[in-house]
Design an enzyme around this catalytic site. Structure first.
Site, PDB file in Angstrom:
ATOM      1  CB  THR A 133      -0.908  -0.008   1.251  1.00 55.41           C
ATOM      2  OG1 THR A 133      -1.490   1.275   1.409  1.00 55.41           O
ATOM      3  CG2 THR A 133      -0.124  -0.297   2.522  1.00 55.41           C
ATOM      4  CG  ASP A 134      -1.142   4.954  -1.099  1.00 54.32           C
ATOM      5  OD1 ASP A 134      -1.736   4.304  -0.206  1.00 54.32           O
ATOM      6  OD2 ASP A 134      -1.713   5.832  -1.780  1.00 54.32           O
ATOM      7  CD  GLU A 135      -3.556   3.034   4.154  1.00 53.53           C
ATOM      8  OE1 GLU A 135      -3.501   2.979   5.375  1.00 53.53           O
ATOM      9  OE2 GLU A 135      -4.543   2.665   3.491  1.00 53.53           O
ATOM     10  CE1 TYR A 158      -3.333  -3.101   5.400  1.00 49.36           C
ATOM     11  CE2 TYR A 158      -3.306  -0.749   4.911  1.00 49.36           C
ATOM     12  CZ  TYR A 158      -3.296  -2.067   4.479  1.00 49.36           C
ATOM     13  OH  TYR A 158      -3.246  -2.347   3.133  1.00 49.36           O
ATOM     14  CE  LYS A 162       0.240  -4.831   2.740  1.00 50.42           C
ATOM     15  NZ  LYS A 162      -0.065  -6.193   2.196  1.00 50.42           N
TER      16      LYS A 162
HETATM   17  P1  NAD Z   1      -9.225  -8.040   1.494  1.00 44.21           P
HETATM   18  O1  NAD Z   1      -9.280  -7.823   2.963  1.00 44.21           O
HETATM   19  O2  NAD Z   1     -10.442  -7.783   0.666  1.00 44.21           O
HETATM   20  O3  NAD Z   1      -8.800  -9.568   1.202  1.00 44.21           O
HETATM   21  C1  NAD Z   1      -7.804 -10.215   1.901  1.00 44.21           C
HETATM   22  C2  NAD Z   1      -7.853 -11.693   1.572  1.00 44.21           C
HETATM   23  O4  NAD Z   1      -6.768 -12.344   2.264  1.00 44.21           O
HETATM   24  C3  NAD Z   1      -9.150 -12.375   2.031  1.00 44.21           C
HETATM   25  O5  NAD Z   1      -9.639 -13.220   1.018  1.00 44.21           O
HETATM   26  C4  NAD Z   1      -8.709 -13.184   3.257  1.00 44.21           C
HETATM   27  O6  NAD Z   1      -9.484 -14.364   3.449  1.00 44.21           O
HETATM   28  C5  NAD Z   1      -7.272 -13.500   2.911  1.00 44.21           C
HETATM   29  N1  NAD Z   1      -6.446 -13.727   4.113  1.00 44.21           N
HETATM   30  C6  NAD Z   1      -6.384 -12.938   5.217  1.00 44.21           C
HETATM   31  N2  NAD Z   1      -5.536 -13.497   6.118  1.00 44.21           N
HETATM   32  C7  NAD Z   1      -5.061 -14.630   5.563  1.00 44.21           C
HETATM   33  C8  NAD Z   1      -4.158 -15.636   5.997  1.00 44.21           C
HETATM   34  N3  NAD Z   1      -3.584 -15.571   7.207  1.00 44.21           N
HETATM   35  N4  NAD Z   1      -3.862 -16.654   5.162  1.00 44.21           N
HETATM   36  C9  NAD Z   1      -4.449 -16.743   3.936  1.00 44.21           C
HETATM   37  N5  NAD Z   1      -5.343 -15.836   3.487  1.00 44.21           N
HETATM   38  C10 NAD Z   1      -5.648 -14.797   4.287  1.00 44.21           C
HETATM   39  O7  NAD Z   1      -7.984  -7.202   0.992  1.00 44.21           O
HETATM   40  P2  NAD Z   1      -7.780  -6.433  -0.386  1.00 44.21           P
HETATM   41  O8  NAD Z   1      -8.401  -5.098  -0.282  1.00 44.21           O
HETATM   42  O9  NAD Z   1      -8.143  -7.325  -1.510  1.00 44.21           O
HETATM   43  O10 NAD Z   1      -6.204  -6.209  -0.366  1.00 44.21           O
HETATM   44  C11 NAD Z   1      -5.323  -7.162  -0.948  1.00 44.21           C
HETATM   45  C12 NAD Z   1      -3.891  -6.713  -0.731  1.00 44.21           C
HETATM   46  O11 NAD Z   1      -3.698  -5.429  -1.304  1.00 44.21           O
HETATM   47  C13 NAD Z   1      -3.510  -6.586   0.752  1.00 44.21           C
HETATM   48  O12 NAD Z   1      -2.209  -7.051   0.905  1.00 44.21           O
HETATM   49  C14 NAD Z   1      -3.618  -5.092   1.011  1.00 44.21           C
HETATM   50  O13 NAD Z   1      -2.727  -4.708   2.042  1.00 44.21           O
HETATM   51  C15 NAD Z   1      -3.204  -4.530  -0.327  1.00 44.21           C
HETATM   52  N6  NAD Z   1      -3.741  -3.202  -0.627  1.00 44.21           N
HETATM   53  C16 NAD Z   1      -5.094  -2.994  -0.663  1.00 44.21           C
HETATM   54  C17 NAD Z   1      -5.582  -1.732  -0.999  1.00 44.21           C
HETATM   55  C18 NAD Z   1      -7.063  -1.456  -1.121  1.00 44.21           C
HETATM   56  O14 NAD Z   1      -7.440  -0.322  -1.428  1.00 44.21           O
HETATM   57  N7  NAD Z   1      -7.938  -2.445  -0.943  1.00 44.21           N
HETATM   58  C19 NAD Z   1      -4.703  -0.691  -1.260  1.00 44.21           C
HETATM   59  C20 NAD Z   1      -3.336  -0.936  -1.185  1.00 44.21           C
HETATM   60  C21 NAD Z   1      -2.873  -2.212  -0.887  1.00 44.21           C
END
Ligand code: NAD
Length: 351
Positions: A133-135, A158, A162
């Site tokens: 993430t950019d955070e 969070y 990350k």
């Molecule tokens: P999300 O919370 O929708 O999905 C996370 C998934 O990971 C879920 O399906 C969950 O069941 C699975 N999971 C969680 N813990 C687990 C574990 N211990 N073992 C196996 N699976 C596990 O998240 P997202 O929004 O799809 O984000 C995906 C990635 O992108 C993350 O790494 C997040 O930090 C990063 N990210 C998200 C955003 C955003 O805007 N959503 C922005 C920047 C980065």
């Protein structure tokens, strides 16, 4: 290629799985624990493909990870599994340290063990792609953009977890020579977004006739990225990116939170006007701010553009209209989640 996607039942991971099966010839193994945030309904449309497989497993469970990797024999690991909601990280940071830090360590250790056993050609071609993430870069003032050289300055449990995972991935590249890639992206939005996050939460509450809670003044700025643009970027990075490098992915769509909510209301006013004819924006209400709320994130995505030829295809206006339409057309999907997980509850007040 054979691509192991962790977190492929979540919001972005499932968009990646759907994209890869619909638009490429790659085989995909989805490895996901199915926490509250994961659901196989997100990949139902592609689950019958012969190129798709699913394993329910925890990225902190070394044996489960090892079994999945050694049986599937991936060319690429795209690591998205994480605890992802900032407000929940304020209420319960422990799960974030466990999954995001320890889980990423476990993925790296098992990926490295597998990679060491490959022949020289496969070892050179292998990639461990970490999605972040950019955070991790902290909070910007009114001007400036995050580049890949911006120093890390995470502020929430969070983003700190990350940042920790990014450093581990980077260390496995420097120290062990594992061919790693890191992407740091801005706020995603689009279909199948868990309805605790700003945009789907506002749609759900608007349609229920409930107050639309704006944290503080609502003047925090995020750079919004349509999830399908993001997964196209991820594909460009793991297919063409240079190992060891970080790529920032953003949508060129800076908006204040209040502007985002007004945009959602404006589209709902057109697509499904309230019976009394009053705009949904009348439901907007200010609530106490998130503790430690970062003021502004904005991404300089020029490396993605110049080196990999990627650029977002959606404007905020086109992406948000598609998103609202999707939520109107898929009420059974999100109403079941709201009922089961109380996704629309306020969290993260550090009370
Ligand atoms: P999300 O919370 O929708 O999905 C996370 C998934 O990971 C879920 O399906 C969950 O069941 C699975 N999971 C969680 N813990 C687990 C574990 N211990 N073992 C196996 N699976 C596990 O998240 P997202 O929004 O799809 O984000 C995906 C990635 O992108 C993350 O790494 C997040 O930090 C990063 N990210 C998200 C955003 C955003 O805007 N959503 C922005 C920047 C980065």
């Amino acid at each position: 290629m054979r691509i192991l996607v962790t977190g492929g039942a979540g919001f972005i991971g499932s968009a990646l799985v759907r994209h890869l099966l619909a638009n490429t010839a790659h085989a995909v193994l989805n490895f996901d624990k199915l926490t509250y945030a994961g659901s196989l309904t997100t990949v139902e449309a592609v689950a019958s493909s012969e190129r798709y497989g699913f394993v329910q497993g925890d990225i902190c469970d070394a044996e489960a990870v090892r079994a999945a990797i050694t049986q599937f024999r991936p060319d690429i690991i795209t690591h998205l599994a994480a605890e992802s909601h900032v407000d929940r990280s304020i209420d319960g940071p422990g799960a974030f340290i466990q999954t995001n830090v320890v889980g990423t360590y476990t993925m790296l250790a098992e990926a490295r063990a597998f990679w060491l056993g490959l022949d020289a050609t496969a070892r050179t071609a292998f990639r461990f792609h970490h999605i972040s993430t950019d955070e991790v870069y902290g909070s910007l003032g009114a001007t400036g953009l995050f580049t890949e050289e911006t120093p890390y300055d995470p502020r929430s449990p969070y983003s700190a977890s990350k940042a920790g995972s990014d450093h581990l991935v980077s260390a496995w590249g420097h120290t062990f020579g594992l061919p790693i890639l890191i992407t740091n992206c801005s706020n995603n939005y689009g279909p199948y977004h868990f309805p605790e996050k700003l945009i789907p939460l506002m749609i759900v509450k608007a349609l229920a006739g409930e107050p639309l809670p704006i944290y503080g003044k609502g003047d925090q700025v995020r750079d919004w990225l349509f999830v399908e643009d993001h997964v196209r970027a991820l594909q460009a990075v793991f297919e063409k990116g240079e190992p060891g490098r970080t790529y920032n992915v953003g949508g060129n769509n800076e908006r204040q939170n209040i502007e985002v909510v007004r945009a959602v209301c404006g589209i709902l006013d057109q697509m499904q006007p309230r019976a009394n004819g009053v705009s949904y924006s009348a439901q907007i209400t200010s609530v106490p701010d998130r503790p430690g709320h970062d003021q502004r994130y904005a991404i300089d995505a020029s490396r993605m553009r110049e080196e990999l030829g990627w650029h977002p295809q959606e404007t905020f206006e086109s992406g948000i209209a598609k998103t609202v339409r999707w939520y109107l057309d898929n009420k059974p999907w999100w109403s079941a989640i709201v009922a089961r997980h109380k996704a629309d509850q306020r969290r993260g007040l550090a009370a």
